[in-house]
Scaffold this motif. Structure first.
Motif, PDB file in Angstrom:
ATOM      1  N   TYR A   1      -5.924   6.805  -3.055  1.00  0.00           N
ATOM      2  CA  TYR A   1      -6.955   6.426  -2.081  1.00  0.00           C
ATOM      3  C   TYR A   1      -6.298   5.546  -1.020  1.00  0.00           C
ATOM      4  O   TYR A   1      -5.480   4.672  -1.349  1.00  0.00           O
ATOM      5  N   GLY A   2      -6.660   5.761   0.232  1.00  0.00           N
ATOM      6  CA  GLY A   2      -6.156   4.902   1.309  1.00  0.00           C
ATOM      7  C   GLY A   2      -7.252   4.583   2.298  1.00  0.00           C
ATOM      8  O   GLY A   2      -8.119   5.428   2.583  1.00  0.00           O
ATOM      9  N   GLY A   3      -7.209   3.377   2.850  1.00  0.00           N
ATOM     10  CA  GLY A   3      -8.212   2.943   3.824  1.00  0.00           C
ATOM     11  C   GLY A   3      -8.694   1.566   3.456  1.00  0.00           C
ATOM     12  O   GLY A   3      -9.531   1.407   2.564  1.00  0.00           O
ATOM     13  N   SER A   4      -8.089   0.550   4.128  1.00  0.00           N
ATOM     14  CA  SER A   4      -8.489  -0.845   3.938  1.00  0.00           C
ATOM     15  C   SER A   4      -8.404  -1.323   2.489  1.00  0.00           C
ATOM     16  O   SER A   4      -9.243  -2.109   2.037  1.00  0.00           O
ATOM     17  N   VAL A   5      -7.389  -0.831   1.765  1.00  0.00           N
ATOM     18  CA  VAL A   5      -7.157  -1.374   0.421  1.00  0.00           C
ATOM     19  C   VAL A   5      -6.533  -2.765   0.575  1.00  0.00           C
ATOM     20  O   VAL A   5      -5.570  -2.940   1.335  1.00  0.00           O
ATOM     21  N   LYS A   6      -7.121  -3.716  -0.093  1.00  0.00           N
ATOM     22  CA  LYS A   6      -6.667  -5.118  -0.040  1.00  0.00           C
ATOM     23  C   LYS A   6      -6.626  -5.644  -1.475  1.00  0.00           C
ATOM     24  O   LYS A   6      -7.251  -5.049  -2.363  1.00  0.00           O
TER      25      LYS A   6
ATOM     26  N   GLY B   1       0.893  14.421   7.682  1.00  0.00           N
ATOM     27  CA  GLY B   1      -0.519  14.627   7.986  1.00  0.00           C
ATOM     28  C   GLY B   1      -1.353  13.372   8.009  1.00  0.00           C
ATOM     29  O   GLY B   1      -2.578  13.435   7.852  1.00  0.00           O
ATOM     30  N   HIS B   2      -0.716  12.211   8.220  1.00  0.00           N
ATOM     31  CA  HIS B   2      -1.522  10.990   8.371  1.00  0.00           C
ATOM     32  C   HIS B   2      -2.515  11.210   9.515  1.00  0.00           C
ATOM     33  O   HIS B   2      -2.197  11.877  10.504  1.00  0.00           O
ATOM     34  N   SER B   3      -3.688  10.636   9.389  1.00  0.00           N
ATOM     35  CA  SER B   3      -4.725  10.903  10.411  1.00  0.00           C
ATOM     36  C   SER B   3      -4.265  10.475  11.804  1.00  0.00           C
ATOM     37  O   SER B   3      -4.698  11.053  12.807  1.00  0.00           O
ATOM     38  N   GLU B   4      -3.379   9.464  11.862  1.00  0.00           N
ATOM     39  CA  GLU B   4      -2.890   9.054  13.188  1.00  0.00           C
ATOM     40  C   GLU B   4      -1.981  10.128  13.774  1.00  0.00           C
ATOM     41  O   GLU B   4      -1.908  10.302  14.998  1.00  0.00           O
ATOM     42  N   ARG B   5      -1.263  10.855  12.934  1.00  0.00           N
ATOM     43  CA  ARG B   5      -0.462  12.002  13.411  1.00  0.00           C
ATOM     44  C   ARG B   5      -1.389  13.145  13.816  1.00  0.00           C
ATOM     45  O   ARG B   5      -1.199  13.797  14.830  1.00  0.00           O
TER      46      ARG B   5
ATOM     47  N   GLY C   1       3.269   1.960   0.534  1.00  0.00           N
ATOM     48  CA  GLY C   1       2.978   1.170   1.726  1.00  0.00           C
ATOM     49  C   GLY C   1       3.416   1.898   2.979  1.00  0.00           C
ATOM     50  O   GLY C   1       4.568   2.305   3.093  1.00  0.00           O
ATOM     51  N   ASN C   2       2.476   2.081   3.886  1.00  0.00           N
ATOM     52  CA  ASN C   2       2.767   2.745   5.159  1.00  0.00           C
ATOM     53  C   ASN C   2       2.838   1.675   6.248  1.00  0.00           C
ATOM     54  O   ASN C   2       1.804   1.134   6.650  1.00  0.00           O
ATOM     55  N   TRP C   3       4.040   1.401   6.702  1.00  0.00           N
ATOM     56  CA  TRP C   3       4.205   0.325   7.695  1.00  0.00           C
ATOM     57  C   TRP C   3       3.852   0.769   9.112  1.00  0.00           C
ATOM     58  O   TRP C   3       3.806  -0.051  10.020  1.00  0.00           O
TER      59      TRP C   3
ATOM     60  N   ALA D   1     -12.162   4.401   7.529  1.00  0.00           N
ATOM     61  CA  ALA D   1     -11.837   3.252   6.677  1.00  0.00           C
ATOM     62  C   ALA D   1     -10.442   2.698   6.986  1.00  0.00           C
ATOM     63  O   ALA D   1     -10.085   1.630   6.497  1.00  0.00           O
ATOM     64  N   ILE D   2      -9.666   3.425   7.782  1.00  0.00           N
ATOM     65  CA  ILE D   2      -8.281   2.998   8.028  1.00  0.00           C
ATOM     66  C   ILE D   2      -8.250   1.853   9.038  1.00  0.00           C
ATOM     67  O   ILE D   2      -8.711   2.000  10.173  1.00  0.00           O
ATOM     68  N   GLY D   3      -7.724   0.731   8.595  1.00  0.00           N
ATOM     69  CA  GLY D   3      -7.532  -0.423   9.478  1.00  0.00           C
ATOM     70  C   GLY D   3      -8.830  -1.069   9.949  1.00  0.00           C
ATOM     71  O   GLY D   3      -8.816  -1.892  10.863  1.00  0.00           O
ATOM     72  N   THR D   4      -9.958  -0.723   9.347  1.00  0.00           N
ATOM     73  CA  THR D   4     -11.244  -1.230   9.818  1.00  0.00           C
ATOM     74  C   THR D   4     -11.850  -2.283   8.903  1.00  0.00           C
ATOM     75  O   THR D   4     -12.810  -2.953   9.288  1.00  0.00           O
TER      76      THR D   4
ATOM     77  N   ALA E   1      -2.652   4.007  -4.499  1.00  0.00           N
ATOM     78  CA  ALA E   1      -3.157   3.724  -3.159  1.00  0.00           C
ATOM     79  C   ALA E   1      -2.097   3.972  -2.108  1.00  0.00           C
ATOM     80  O   ALA E   1      -0.898   3.803  -2.357  1.00  0.00           O
ATOM     81  N   LEU E   2      -2.559   4.389  -0.940  1.00  0.00           N
ATOM     82  CA  LEU E   2      -1.718   4.367   0.250  1.00  0.00           C
ATOM     83  C   LEU E   2      -2.239   3.206   1.083  1.00  0.00           C
ATOM     84  O   LEU E   2      -3.412   3.175   1.461  1.00  0.00           O
ATOM     85  N   VAL E   3      -1.376   2.240   1.319  1.00  0.00           N
ATOM     86  CA  VAL E   3      -1.799   0.965   1.896  1.00  0.00           C
ATOM     87  C   VAL E   3      -1.126   0.782   3.255  1.00  0.00           C
ATOM     88  O   VAL E   3       0.092   0.917   3.368  1.00  0.00           O
ATOM     89  N   GLY E   4      -1.914   0.479   4.267  1.00  0.00           N
ATOM     90  CA  GLY E   4      -1.360   0.221   5.588  1.00  0.00           C
ATOM     91  C   GLY E   4      -1.107  -1.263   5.792  1.00  0.00           C
ATOM     92  O   GLY E   4      -0.120  -1.830   5.310  1.00  0.00           O
TER      93      GLY E   4
HETATM   94  C1  PEP Z   1      -3.063   3.893   6.369  1.00  0.00           C
HETATM   95  O1  PEP Z   1      -2.825   3.887   7.553  1.00  0.00           O
HETATM   96  O2  PEP Z   1      -2.520   4.780   5.659  1.00  0.00           O
HETATM   97  C2  PEP Z   1      -3.951   2.896   5.822  1.00  0.00           C
HETATM   98  C3  PEP Z   1      -4.518   3.123   4.671  1.00  0.00           C
HETATM   99  O3  PEP Z   1      -4.154   1.761   6.566  1.00  0.00           O
HETATM  100  P1  PEP Z   1      -4.984   0.430   6.137  1.00  0.00           P
HETATM  101  O4  PEP Z   1      -4.657   0.143   4.707  1.00  0.00           O
HETATM  102  O5  PEP Z   1      -4.511  -0.621   7.072  1.00  0.00           O
HETATM  103  O6  PEP Z   1      -6.435   0.776   6.298  1.00  0.00           O
END
Ligand code: PEP
Length: 252
Positions: A211-216, A98-102, A11-13, A173-176, A232-235
């Protein structure tokens, strides 16, 4: 999933969480320690200000802890930055690099990400190295090419299943709320797996690819059941224990 590889749900807060949020980390710990969270390893990566307190909350339990970034240097005149050894010293086992936001907001190049990952390994942390294409790159049919370049340029030179995790996170896909199709995820993960073999030899077969990007909770089963998807990497959905644990429950 990769046979013989224990999945990781991290989990990435991001820049979220005050000390009151430690209650969520405590709830994660209680569920995991009670054996209610499934077979995956769970890791939580709160902001740096909460690392030490989170380490106390998690001490002696089964949930892992990670930082969200580190500096490539061991120490020095870098105001506001945090060394990998400090993250380790605070009680963490992982560091995301290397998170895309960085990459996007701090101009981090593949070379910079690689230096940070290597600093993480040197400090005794496992580096979670993020890669992923933009929407324009995907629409231009360049996703595999872009991700391959990032993997080649960002991974530490020597590594393996115990020191490196790759997170494929399509930026769009991140946060979208958007996610790639399962076929697209599987295609990129297979390409990353091949590259891991080129870079690390036989050890590359067991390196976890998240995999990361809007995992719910609602889409976790479909995405996390794919070949070469080892967690998963989950935001957003990692901020609340109930959602994060529901994603982890994919592995029950
Ligand atoms: C993230 O920022 O690493 C990420 C996957 O975010 P989210 O799950 O909110 O799309």
């Amino acid at each position: 999933m990769t046979p013989g590889v224990r999945p990781l749900v991290a989990g990435n807060w991001k820049m979220n969480g005050l000390s009151a949020s430690l209650a969520e980390i405590k709830a994660m710990r209680e569920a995991v320690d009670a054996g209610k969270a499934g077979a995956a390893e769970l890791a939580v990566c709160p902001p740096a200000t909460l690392l030490a307190q989170a380490a106390w909350t998690l001490k002696g339990g089964k949930v892992s802890l990670g930082g969200q970034d580190c500096h490539a240097k061991e120490s020095g005149a870098y105001t506001g930055d945090i060394a990998a050894s400090m993250i380790k010293d605070a009680g963490a086992q992982y560091v995301i690099v290397g998170h895309s936001e960085r990459r996007q907001y701090h101009g981090e190049t593949d070379a910079a990400v690689k230096a940070k990952a290597e600093a993480g390994l040197k400090a005794g942390l496992v580096a979670i190295v993020c890669v992923g294409e933009t929407r324009t790159e995907r629409e231009a049919g360049k996703a595999i090419e872009v991700v391959s370049t990032q993997v080649r340029g960002s991974l530490p030179a020597s590594g393996g299943p115990d020191t490196v995790v790759v997170a494929y996170e399509p930026i769009w896909a991140i946060g979208t709320g958007l996610t790639p199709t399962p076929a697209d995820v599987a295609e990129v993960h297979a390409a990353i797996r091949r590259l891991l073999g080129e870079i690390y030899g036989a050890a590359g077969a067991k390196v976890r690819i998240l995999y990361g990007g809007s995992v719910k909770p609602a889409n976790a089963k479909e995405l996390l059941g794919l070949a070469n998807v080892d967690g998963a990497l989950v935001g957003g959905a990692s901020l609340k224990a109930v959602d994060f644990l529901a994603i982890a429950a994919t592995y029950l």
